[in-house]
Every structure is written in C-alpha cells, then in structure tokens.
Design a protein around this motif. Structure first.
Motif, mmCIF file in Angstrom:
data_model
loop_
_atom_site.group_PDB
_atom_site.id
_atom_site.type_symbol
_atom_site.label_atom_id
_atom_site.label_comp_id
_atom_site.label_asym_id
_atom_site.label_seq_id
_atom_site.Cartn_x
_atom_site.Cartn_y
_atom_site.Cartn_z
ATOM 1 N N SER A 373 94.274 -62.000 20.743
ATOM 2 C CA SER A 373 92.873 -61.967 20.287
ATOM 3 C C SER A 373 92.041 -62.941 21.104
ATOM 4 O O SER A 373 91.251 -63.708 20.569
ATOM 5 C CB SER A 373 92.773 -62.318 18.797
ATOM 6 O OG SER A 373 93.644 -61.549 18.019
ATOM 7 N N GLY A 374 92.230 -62.935 22.386
ATOM 8 C CA GLY A 374 91.706 -63.977 23.250
ATOM 9 C C GLY A 374 92.828 -64.953 23.534
ATOM 10 O O GLY A 374 93.917 -64.583 23.979
ATOM 11 N N SER A 375 92.592 -66.217 23.195
ATOM 12 C CA SER A 375 93.594 -67.258 23.473
ATOM 13 C C SER A 375 94.095 -67.920 22.194
ATOM 14 O O SER A 375 94.328 -69.127 22.162
ATOM 15 C CB SER A 375 93.013 -68.322 24.406
ATOM 16 O OG SER A 375 91.925 -68.992 23.789
ATOM 17 N N LEU A 376 94.276 -67.129 21.130
ATOM 18 C CA LEU A 376 94.651 -67.717 19.846
ATOM 19 C C LEU A 376 96.145 -67.998 19.730
ATOM 20 O O LEU A 376 96.612 -68.432 18.676
ATOM 21 C CB LEU A 376 94.182 -66.816 18.703
ATOM 22 C CG LEU A 376 92.661 -66.578 18.646
ATOM 23 C CD1 LEU A 376 92.278 -65.846 17.373
ATOM 24 C CD2 LEU A 376 91.873 -67.879 18.774
ATOM 25 N N ARG A 377 96.903 -67.773 20.806
ATOM 26 C CA ARG A 377 98.301 -68.211 20.858
ATOM 27 C C ARG A 377 98.590 -68.728 22.277
ATOM 28 O O ARG A 377 99.570 -68.356 22.894
ATOM 29 C CB ARG A 377 99.249 -67.068 20.457
ATOM 30 C CG ARG A 377 100.639 -67.571 20.062
ATOM 31 C CD ARG A 377 101.539 -66.470 19.506
ATOM 32 N NE ARG A 377 101.847 -65.449 20.495
ATOM 33 C CZ ARG A 377 102.597 -64.363 20.256
ATOM 34 N NH1 ARG A 377 103.083 -64.156 19.034
ATOM 35 N NH2 ARG A 377 102.845 -63.484 21.205
ATOM 36 N N SER A 378 97.725 -69.601 22.744
ATOM 37 C CA SER A 378 97.866 -70.157 24.092
ATOM 38 C C SER A 378 98.221 -71.638 24.005
ATOM 39 O O SER A 378 97.430 -72.513 24.369
ATOM 40 C CB SER A 378 96.571 -69.957 24.893
ATOM 41 O OG SER A 378 96.410 -68.609 25.249
ATOM 42 N N ASP A 379 99.410 -71.904 23.505
ATOM 43 C CA ASP A 379 99.936 -73.262 23.526
ATOM 44 C C ASP A 379 100.679 -73.476 24.839
ATOM 45 O O ASP A 379 100.703 -72.603 25.713
ATOM 46 C CB ASP A 379 100.862 -73.486 22.330
ATOM 47 C CG ASP A 379 102.035 -72.530 22.348
ATOM 48 O OD1 ASP A 379 103.141 -72.951 22.737
ATOM 49 O OD2 ASP A 379 101.843 -71.344 22.001
ATOM 50 N N LEU A 380 101.294 -74.628 24.984
ATOM 51 C CA LEU A 380 101.974 -74.972 26.223
ATOM 52 C C LEU A 380 103.144 -74.045 26.527
ATOM 53 O O LEU A 380 103.459 -73.794 27.698
ATOM 54 C CB LEU A 380 102.445 -76.427 26.144
ATOM 55 C CG LEU A 380 103.156 -77.036 27.330
ATOM 56 C CD1 LEU A 380 102.312 -76.938 28.594
ATOM 57 C CD2 LEU A 380 103.505 -78.492 27.032
ATOM 58 N N SER A 381 103.785 -73.508 25.498
ATOM 59 C CA SER A 381 104.929 -72.638 25.749
ATOM 60 C C SER A 381 104.522 -71.361 26.480
ATOM 61 O O SER A 381 105.338 -70.749 27.163
ATOM 62 C CB SER A 381 105.648 -72.286 24.442
ATOM 63 O OG SER A 381 104.854 -71.431 23.628
ATOM 64 N N ALA A 382 103.250 -70.957 26.356
ATOM 65 C CA ALA A 382 102.792 -69.773 27.081
ATOM 66 C C ALA A 382 102.958 -69.956 28.581
ATOM 67 O O ALA A 382 103.294 -69.014 29.302
ATOM 68 C CB ALA A 382 101.330 -69.477 26.743
ATOM 69 N N ALA A 383 102.724 -71.178 29.068
ATOM 70 C CA ALA A 383 102.870 -71.440 30.500
ATOM 71 C C ALA A 383 104.328 -71.466 30.934
ATOM 72 O O ALA A 383 104.623 -71.333 32.122
ATOM 73 C CB ALA A 383 102.200 -72.774 30.847
ATOM 74 N N ASP A 387 102.602 -65.886 33.189
ATOM 75 C CA ASP A 387 101.996 -66.296 34.453
ATOM 76 C C ASP A 387 100.499 -66.513 34.369
ATOM 77 O O ASP A 387 99.932 -67.251 35.184
ATOM 78 C CB ASP A 387 102.277 -65.229 35.514
ATOM 79 C CG ASP A 387 103.765 -64.955 35.660
ATOM 80 O OD1 ASP A 387 104.510 -65.887 35.995
ATOM 81 O OD2 ASP A 387 104.190 -63.808 35.399
ATOM 82 N N THR A 388 99.858 -65.880 33.423
ATOM 83 C CA THR A 388 98.412 -66.004 33.286
ATOM 84 C C THR A 388 98.071 -65.788 31.822
ATOM 85 O O THR A 388 98.804 -65.103 31.101
ATOM 86 C CB THR A 388 97.683 -64.986 34.195
ATOM 87 O OG1 THR A 388 96.266 -65.194 34.127
ATOM 88 C CG2 THR A 388 98.015 -63.562 33.830
ATOM 89 N N SER A 389 96.970 -66.395 31.370
ATOM 90 C CA SER A 389 96.587 -66.309 29.960
ATOM 91 C C SER A 389 95.118 -65.906 29.850
ATOM 92 O O SER A 389 94.255 -66.456 30.548
ATOM 93 C CB SER A 389 96.797 -67.653 29.252
ATOM 94 O OG SER A 389 98.162 -67.894 29.015
ATOM 95 N N TRP A 390 94.857 -64.967 28.957
ATOM 96 C CA TRP A 390 93.502 -64.495 28.694
ATOM 97 C C TRP A 390 92.721 -65.598 27.986
ATOM 98 O O TRP A 390 93.187 -66.189 27.010
ATOM 99 C CB TRP A 390 93.587 -63.235 27.856
ATOM 100 C CG TRP A 390 92.328 -62.576 27.411
ATOM 101 C CD1 TRP A 390 92.015 -62.213 26.129
ATOM 102 C CD2 TRP A 390 91.240 -62.133 28.224
ATOM 103 N NE1 TRP A 390 90.801 -61.585 26.096
ATOM 104 C CE2 TRP A 390 90.293 -61.527 27.379
ATOM 105 C CE3 TRP A 390 90.971 -62.214 29.599
ATOM 106 C CZ2 TRP A 390 89.090 -60.983 27.844
ATOM 107 C CZ3 TRP A 390 89.777 -61.683 30.071
ATOM 108 C CH2 TRP A 390 88.850 -61.071 29.199
ATOM 109 N N VAL A 391 91.515 -65.876 28.479
ATOM 110 C CA VAL A 391 90.719 -66.996 27.966
ATOM 111 C C VAL A 391 90.087 -66.669 26.625
ATOM 112 O O VAL A 391 90.157 -67.451 25.676
ATOM 113 C CB VAL A 391 89.644 -67.406 28.991
ATOM 114 C CG1 VAL A 391 88.676 -68.427 28.384
ATOM 115 C CG2 VAL A 391 90.311 -67.987 30.239
ATOM 116 N N SER A 392 89.435 -65.505 26.512
ATOM 117 C CA SER A 392 88.725 -65.185 25.273
ATOM 118 C C SER A 392 88.279 -63.734 25.280
ATOM 119 O O SER A 392 88.034 -63.147 26.347
ATOM 120 C CB SER A 392 87.495 -66.079 25.114
ATOM 121 O OG SER A 392 86.761 -65.739 23.947
ATOM 122 N N ASP A 393 88.146 -63.155 24.085
ATOM 123 C CA ASP A 393 87.555 -61.825 23.958
ATOM 124 C C ASP A 393 86.042 -61.857 24.124
ATOM 125 O O ASP A 393 85.409 -60.802 24.227
ATOM 126 C CB ASP A 393 87.894 -61.214 22.597
ATOM 127 C CG ASP A 393 89.344 -60.747 22.513
ATOM 128 O OD1 ASP A 393 90.024 -60.723 23.559
ATOM 129 O OD2 ASP A 393 89.799 -60.421 21.408
#
Length: 584
Positions: A373-383, A387-393
C-alpha cells in the motif's frame, strides 16, 4: 516455544567522550552502523528535555514527511500493532542532544509489530526498541544483520551524519550489485487505467514507453483471475482471458522486441476469502483479523509456502520475468502474542523471508520490488531481501518532492522507486521538475502516455511532457552511476506538502571521487537561490557545471563554495542539477 525466550535485555551505556563508546560492542566504525539484536536498550547522557528527534510519517499516501521536534518530559513512543511495520510510523528514529550535537539513530528489521521509546531516567534518557511481543527469536542473519534486529548509528553533527551510517550498511552489506544499468527506468501500467487493461492498449503503451527511453515495462494488477475487481480476484494467479484473450506472452514478447525488460505485479500472500484456494484449503488462512474480504495465507505452514513458491516459479518461467513487484495491502491484527504463545505473525514473516531468499537464489538476475500500500511494510528487512521499494501510492508531483526528500534519510536513493505520472506546469513545479523529482531515487513513469477514449482515463501526457521526458530519462541514465553510490546531504529544511513554497536542495556525493550532484527544486519560492554544499575540501579547486544552458561553468575553491554559491533559475517553479568535481 521456550526456545524463543531471551534471558536479558541488551543494555549498552553511552559515555560522553570523543565519539560514542559502546561497551561490549567495541568502538563503533563511524562510517557504518552496527547491527544489534532486539530488544535493544541504551542509556543516553542528559535529561530527556535536552534531546530533539527526527521521525518520518507513515500513513497511507503520506509517507516520509519529515517530523522534527524537541522532546518534553513525556518522552516519545512510536508503535505499530497492525501487522505491517510501516503502518502508522516508520521503525526509524534519530535523536540528538541539542547542546553537544551527539546523537543516536536506529532502524528496525522486522516486518511485523514493534515499539520504540525514549523515556526519562533521572538525569539521563533511555532508548528502548523491541518487537511486539518481545523477545522474539532471530529467524535469519543477513550479512551480520539479525532479523528481527536493528541497526544503530552513533553520531555527532547533522541528521545526515546519523542517517548515513545506516544507509552505508544497507548498501555495503544488504543490497545486491544489480549491474551498470541500475536502477532501470520503468513504466508501470497502473496509473493509466488501473485494472481496466486491454491487450491493444498495453501494446500501444509499451511502444510509447520505449519511445521515452524506458528499460522495463511492468504489468500491474488486473491481469489475473476472473473479471472481478482486482482485489476480489486475488489468489487466482491465472490469466484473465476476458481482458487478455491472447494471454500475457504476446505482450511480453513485444516488450522485449522494443528493447525493454518485462515485469509483473503479484500479491502472493493474500487471497479473497471466497477464492478457490481458500475454499479448498481453509486451514491455510492465517488466524488474524484483516477487517475486510481479504485473508492472509499462512506462510508459517510449509505446504502454503510451497504453494507460493510453486506459483512464483510458474509465473517467472512462463513469462521469463525480469522484475516482480510484490505487493501487500492488508493489515494483520491479532489480539495477543504475549508470552511466546500464538506467534503466527513471526512464523509468517519467517516464511516470507524464506520465499524471498529462495527467489533470489533461483533467479539471481530478477529484480524483486517490495510494496505494501505504498511503503507500509518498508522496514530494514525489506533491504535484506528485495532490491527496490515503492515509496508511496501518492503520486502527485508535490507529494513526490516532499516524500523523495524524506525517504533518502532512510534508504539509499537507488532503492527508492517512485514514478512521475502527470508531468505538468504548476506554480510549484514545471514539467522538467516533475520528472527530475523522481531522479532522486529509482526513476519510473506511469500514467496515460497516450490518449484514451475511456472517459475515466486520466489526462494524457502532453507532447511537451513526452519530449521533456525523453531528455530527462536520457539524463538520468547518465547520472545514475553516481546516484547508486551517493552519500546524501539535505541542504535545506523540508517542505510542507500543504504549503510547499519552499526550495528543496539535496547533495549527492560520490565520496571516493569527491564528485557531487546538487539537485535544486525552487518549489515556487523564487528564482534566486543560494547553494551551500557541504563536505568539500576547502583548499581544493572545484569545477561547477550544470545540465541546463543557463548554468555557466565556474571554478571555485571548496571554501568559497561552502560559503554559498548563488544561482538564478529561469522561473520560480523550475529546477536544475549542478555537478561539482575537483580539478585534478
């Protein structure tokens, strides 16, 4: 589950010395944050009202807005309890003693629930960080980072001095080397007609994207299941033949003929509660409350994880995927996970980490994007796993500027994926600025590149936007070798998205080469701006040049530049990019 219990907290006292000295952990490398297990607790010297903090917002479509304030005697509690690590707050914090300038930063690595607290402790202050519940056993260790775990940065100076050691660890220990053409410029189909796709229009969009210079074409939600709403079709990962009667293969083939790579969206953890996969396997559902028709499949169960892995394998093989966007749009609410009982979220996220690890091992060239839903699960473990993380909807141009300015405190720029969807001239940003704002990270585009007869279609890109898009994408490809190794410094105060008449200036520095890019966005503030770069060598001569005709090349010493370099933009809604490099 007694094996998940830890007998004592990790407690490290902080001494006021030249730099921070960290008890049993040894003296910290000031250029690289140190990994720690959770729970983590550290005593900070000085009363709590002597500290100020920097945090970042994290609600849907309002992520990475910078928030700073002085603490009072009530302290601070950041907490997430709905199963997604970024829903309500980012698991990231910088705290700094106002008088001494010494501070501490922390970034948690766990996709589930957590708490960070700053509390008074007599004449001192205590930082406490933990999972909810705690303690939880570490289920993985990725190049020194325990998961669950955290990175801790101890610093003296600016907020960037606290943030950059964490990002340095992410880049050096967690991110993969994705090659010389990384980050790929992508086109994503979603903000054209969302799920209402057709084979004919997708082919035309692919041609338009290739003409812009895009290197990746990603088919977003709506390609699967029956003709229901994209969310109600979740769990049925077969092609929707009403929308795509010829299947996906002809599209993927044409995309590659146009010189682009091909990507696909999935939400593999979630299914509709009335889907065949749930009806046939009711015991596969994670025993949590989602609040709607969605259910989460329990990746803590080997048979469910095997199904997910087989499904991914089938899709990757069938369409020779170069890129997979893995979304997660559901809250996971649970009454209690206390005392080591009912650790369903922990088991699910351990399973997800195993799926991601397996995908990387099987398909090392495939890019994995993290989205929620954007970056609502973008903690450090995502990295650690993607490889890349969606910033926001939120994809409005003003939002893009504010959020991209904030996210580069948290993650290295090359992994922050965001798209320009409606480039247009406004009082705050012209078309060029709308495109350049996403050059601060992993540049992408979306939206109606071509007109549509659908009355619900968004306004198509203008001829001017398409021509400018070609130029800016070509420029991004020239600049990305520096972007993917840049240390970032924020040279202005953050803008308020609701009152954005504020210039935003960032410095991207290749420290080894002593070469910098300065991204300047006037933001409606005015044409005349003063640039004050940092961390230059005072006695070295630097050549200042630009990528716009109105920037004249000059040679100045580092000392002169850091004292201030005035520029004048053609308009108050414009932007420019400067290059500063030493004269050998």
């Amino acid at each position: 589950m007694s094996r998940m219990q830890k007998t004592a907290h990790q407690i490290v006292s902080l001494a006021i010395m030249v730099g921070f000295v960290c008890g049993a952990q040894g003296v910290q490398d000031m250029n690289l944050a140190r990994p720690v297990e959770l729970p983590f607790e550290q005593v900070l010297p000085g009363a709590i009202d002597q500290y100020e903090i920097l945090t970042l917002s994290s609600t849907w479509s309002h992520e990475y807005f910078i928030q700073s304030r002085k603490l009072d005697d009530q302290g601070l509690t950041l907490e997430v309890t709905r199963g997604r690590s970024g829903l309500g707050a980012k698991p990231w914090l910088l705290a700094r003693h106002i008088e001494s300038g010494r501070g501490i930063g922390i970034f948690l690595a766990y996709p589930g629930n957590w708490r960070i607290e700053l509390k008074p402790a007599g004449d001192n202050t205590v930082l406490h960080a933990a999972t909810i519940p705690y303690p939880l056993e570490t289920y993985d260790n990725v190049n020194g980072l325990p998961i669950p775990g955290a990175l801790v940065s101890e610093f003296r100076g600016s907020w960037d001095d606290g943030a950059n050691p964490i990002k340095a660890f992410i880049r050096s220990r967690l991110l993969r080397d994705m090659g010389e053409d990384w980050p790929l410029v992508q086109y994503n189909t979603w903000y054209d007609l969302e799920e209402h796709i057709s084979h004919e229009r997708l082919l035309k969009l692919a041609e338009a994207a290739a003409d812009l210079g895009c290197e990746l074409f990603t088919l977003d939600a709506g390609w699967y299941g029956n003709n229901k709403d994209w969310g109600r079709a979740l769990g049925d990962w077969t092609v929707n033949r009403e929308r795509l009667p010829e299947g996906i293969e002809p599209l993927a083939k044409r995309v590659r003929e146009l010189g682009m790579k091909f990507g696909l969206w999935v939400e593999i953890e979630i299914a509709d509660s009335d889907s065949a996969i749930v009806r046939d396997n009711p015991d596969w559902v994670l025993p949590v409350t989602t609040g709607n028709y969605r259910v989460c499949l329990d990746f803590g169960k080997p048979e469910v994880l095997a199904w997910a892995s087989e499904t991914i394998d089938r899709l990757v093989t069938a369409y020779q995927l170069d890129y997979i966007k893995m979304d997660f749009n559901t809250n996971l609410m649970i009454g209690s996970e206390a005392d080591g009982q009912n650790l369903v979220l922990w088991r699910h996220y351990r399973g997800l980490s195993r799926l991601w690890t397996d995908m990387r091992n099987k398909y090392p060239a495939m890019v994995i994007e993290n989205c929620s839903s954007g970056s609502l699960r973008s903690d450090l473990s995502a990295a650690a796993y993607t490889d890349t993380s969606w910033v926001s909807d939120a994809i409005g141009n003003r939002h893009n500027l504010v959020m991209n300015y904030g996210v580069v405190y948290v993650f290295p720029p090359e992994m922050n994926s965001h798209w320009t969807c409606t480039p247009e001239n406004t009082d705050y940003m012209d078309i060029q600025a709308c495109l350049r704002v996403n050059m601060l990270g992993h540049l992408g585009v979306s939206g109606a590149l071509i007109p549509s007869e659908d009355p619900k279609a968004p306004k198509p890109w203008s001829d001017e936007a398409r021509q400018q898009g070609k130029k800016e994408i070509a420029l991004y490809k020239e600049l990305r070798p520096l972007i993917r190794k840049a240390t970032v410094f924020h040279l202005t105060e953050p803008a308020d998205v609701n009152n954005p008449v504020t210039a935003q200036i960032l410095q991207y520095t290749d420290v080894q080469a002593d070469r910098s890019l300065i991204f300047v966005f006037a933001g409606g503030q005015g044409r005349q701006l003063n640039i004050q770069p940092v961390r230059l060598q005072p006695n070295v001569s630097y050549r200042v040049s630009g990528y716009d005709a109105f920037i004249n090349e000059v040679v100045l010493s580092g000392e002169q530049l850091m004292a201030g370099y005035p520029i004048e933009l053609p308009a108050s809604n414009g932007s420019t990019i400067l290059q500063i490099e030493p004269i050998k």
